[in-house]
Design an enzyme around this catalytic site. Structure first.
Site, PDB file in Angstrom:
ATOM      1  N   GLY A   1       0.783  -1.238   0.000  1.00  0.00           N
ATOM      2  CA  GLY A   1       0.000   0.000   0.000  1.00  0.00           C
ATOM      3  C   GLY A   1       0.810   1.280   0.000  1.00  0.00           C
ATOM      4  O   GLY A   1       0.393   2.290  -0.566  1.00  0.00           O
TER       5      GLY A   1
ATOM      6  N   GLU B   1       3.811   4.311   6.173  1.00  0.00           N
ATOM      7  CA  GLU B   1       2.534   3.622   5.999  1.00  0.00           C
ATOM      8  C   GLU B   1       1.613   4.434   5.100  1.00  0.00           C
ATOM      9  O   GLU B   1       1.716   5.652   5.032  1.00  0.00           O
ATOM     10  CB  GLU B   1       1.854   3.409   7.356  1.00  0.00           C
ATOM     11  CG  GLU B   1       1.969   1.996   7.895  1.00  0.00           C
ATOM     12  CD  GLU B   1       1.151   0.958   7.112  1.00  0.00           C
ATOM     13  OE1 GLU B   1       0.877   1.141   5.911  1.00  0.00           O
ATOM     14  OE2 GLU B   1       0.784  -0.051   7.737  1.00  0.00           O
TER      15      GLU B   1
ATOM     16  N   ASP C   1      -5.325   2.409  10.489  1.00  0.00           N
ATOM     17  CA  ASP C   1      -6.733   2.130  10.737  1.00  0.00           C
ATOM     18  C   ASP C   1      -6.853   1.725  12.216  1.00  0.00           C
ATOM     19  O   ASP C   1      -6.877   2.583  13.089  1.00  0.00           O
ATOM     20  CB  ASP C   1      -7.141   1.019   9.760  1.00  0.00           C
ATOM     21  CG  ASP C   1      -8.618   0.737   9.736  1.00  0.00           C
ATOM     22  OD1 ASP C   1      -9.396   1.669   9.541  1.00  0.00           O
ATOM     23  OD2 ASP C   1      -9.004  -0.426   9.902  1.00  0.00           O
TER      24      ASP C   1
ATOM     25  N   PHE D   1     -14.148   3.275   3.507  1.00  0.00           N
ATOM     26  CA  PHE D   1     -13.102   2.480   2.871  1.00  0.00           C
ATOM     27  C   PHE D   1     -12.537   3.248   1.682  1.00  0.00           C
ATOM     28  O   PHE D   1     -13.249   3.610   0.745  1.00  0.00           O
ATOM     29  CB  PHE D   1     -13.602   1.096   2.436  1.00  0.00           C
ATOM     30  CG  PHE D   1     -12.446   0.158   2.251  1.00  0.00           C
ATOM     31  CD1 PHE D   1     -11.852  -0.464   3.342  1.00  0.00           C
ATOM     32  CD2 PHE D   1     -11.911  -0.056   0.992  1.00  0.00           C
ATOM     33  CE1 PHE D   1     -10.745  -1.291   3.184  1.00  0.00           C
ATOM     34  CE2 PHE D   1     -10.801  -0.893   0.827  1.00  0.00           C
ATOM     35  CZ  PHE D   1     -10.225  -1.509   1.923  1.00  0.00           C
TER      36      PHE D   1
ATOM     37  N   ASP E   1      -5.675  -0.353  -1.847  1.00  0.00           N
ATOM     38  CA  ASP E   1      -6.433  -1.275  -2.683  1.00  0.00           C
ATOM     39  C   ASP E   1      -7.683  -1.797  -2.001  1.00  0.00           C
ATOM     40  O   ASP E   1      -7.841  -1.706  -0.779  1.00  0.00           O
ATOM     41  CB  ASP E   1      -5.571  -2.493  -3.041  1.00  0.00           C
ATOM     42  CG  ASP E   1      -5.418  -3.446  -1.847  1.00  0.00           C
ATOM     43  OD1 ASP E   1      -4.999  -2.975  -0.761  1.00  0.00           O
ATOM     44  OD2 ASP E   1      -5.736  -4.640  -1.981  1.00  0.00           O
TER      45      ASP E   1
HETATM   46  P1  IMP Z   1      -4.473  -1.447  10.729  1.00  0.00           P
HETATM   47  O1  IMP Z   1      -3.577  -2.538  11.203  1.00  0.00           O
HETATM   48  O2  IMP Z   1      -5.909  -1.738  11.055  1.00  0.00           O
HETATM   49  O3  IMP Z   1      -4.053  -0.079  11.193  1.00  0.00           O
HETATM   50  O4  IMP Z   1      -4.453  -1.517   9.157  1.00  0.00           O
HETATM   51  C1  IMP Z   1      -3.529  -0.878   8.404  1.00  0.00           C
HETATM   52  C2  IMP Z   1      -3.531  -1.400   6.980  1.00  0.00           C
HETATM   53  O5  IMP Z   1      -4.835  -1.783   6.548  1.00  0.00           O
HETATM   54  C3  IMP Z   1      -3.102  -0.314   6.035  1.00  0.00           C
HETATM   55  O6  IMP Z   1      -1.720  -0.302   5.871  1.00  0.00           O
HETATM   56  C4  IMP Z   1      -3.843  -0.668   4.767  1.00  0.00           C
HETATM   57  O7  IMP Z   1      -3.064  -1.562   4.003  1.00  0.00           O
HETATM   58  C5  IMP Z   1      -5.096  -1.352   5.240  1.00  0.00           C
HETATM   59  N1  IMP Z   1      -6.242  -0.418   5.252  1.00  0.00           N
HETATM   60  C6  IMP Z   1      -6.830   0.170   6.312  1.00  0.00           C
HETATM   61  N2  IMP Z   1      -7.835   0.980   5.952  1.00  0.00           N
HETATM   62  C7  IMP Z   1      -7.887   0.911   4.612  1.00  0.00           C
HETATM   63  C8  IMP Z   1      -8.715   1.558   3.611  1.00  0.00           C
HETATM   64  O8  IMP Z   1      -9.615   2.370   3.885  1.00  0.00           O
HETATM   65  N3  IMP Z   1      -8.457   1.222   2.319  1.00  0.00           N
HETATM   66  C9  IMP Z   1      -7.470   0.358   1.961  1.00  0.00           C
HETATM   67  N4  IMP Z   1      -6.655  -0.249   2.845  1.00  0.00           N
HETATM   68  C10 IMP Z   1      -6.874   0.018   4.161  1.00  0.00           C
HETATM   69 MG    MG Z   2      -0.585  -1.040   4.354  1.00  0.00          MG
END
Ligand code: IMP
Ligand code: MG
Length: 179
Positions: free
Chosen positions: A43, A98, A102, A151, A158
């Site tokens: 990403g 990053e 999220d 999202f 992606d």
């Molecule tokens: P976390 O571990 O929940 O913070 O997730 C982080 C990862 O989830 C990011 O590096 C993204 O690859 C993916 N992600 C989180 N939200 C989104 C979104 O809205 N669209 C696409 N990928 C996301």
């Molecule tokens: Mg990511």
């Protein structure tokens, strides 16, 4: 692809302006240090490339690949390392790049993993953050934009490996992933 986008949140031009500001701060803060930029695949690839192009001091680049999502739009909470760093980080000043934070679970795991490796410092730069969704507290040193709990796709982000090459960041229509 465009027909699946509900709304464009940030145009390429707006993102570039933000990245330039972030790169300027980073170049200033890391002057004289051993900066190693670590992009989190896949990403953050586009953001990482656009960021390093604007960093005016020497910096190394490396990548890690982690997986926590599969093809779903919700995190599974389980983080796996799919690709580790190519080089030692001992004595280096690491800047993890990053695309979006999220829940914070992925970064929390990566931070703990890298902290055990004798880097001189570890900080985070993220293009986007969804503060409402945070489950683990993460200290982000450089942040591009705060975004709503939707999202998002484009600019590296992606859904099921699609939309990464859109040059802007947009909200994906709910009907695309809520089938
Ligand atoms: P976390 O571990 O929940 O913070 O997730 C982080 C990862 O989830 C990011 O590096 C993204 O690859 C993916 N992600 C989180 N939200 C989104 C979104 O809205 N669209 C696409 N990928 C996301
Ligand atoms: Mg990511």
């Amino acid at each position: 692809m465009i027909e699946d986008i509900q709304q464009v949140l940030f145009t390429e031009e707006e993102i570039n302006i933000k990245i330039r500001e972030m790169a300027k701060k980073i170049s200033y803060d890391y002057e004289g240090k051993e900066l190693l930029v670590v992009g989190v695949l896949k990403g953050s690839v586009i953001f990482t490339a656009e960021l390093v192009k604007r960093i005016s001091i020497p910096c190394g680049m490396d990548f890690m690949a982690v997986s926590s999502y599969g093809d779903s739009s919700e995190t599974t909470g389980v983080v796996r390392i799919l690709k580790d760093l190519d080089h030692s980080v001992e004595g280096k000043d690491i800047l993890i790049v990053e695309d979006i934070i999220d829940s914070g679970v992925t970064l929390n795991y990566l931070l703990n993993y890298l902290k055990a490796r004798k880097a001189r410092s570890i900080e985070i730069v993220s293009l986007l953050s969804k503060p409402e969704r945070r489950k683990v507290d993460i200290d982000v040193k450089y942040l591009g934009f705060e975004v709503p709990d939707e999202f998002l796709v484009g600019y590296g982000l992606d859904y099921a490996e699609k939309y990464r090459n859109l040059p802007f960041i947009g909200i994906l229509k709910r009907e695309v992933y809520a089938k």
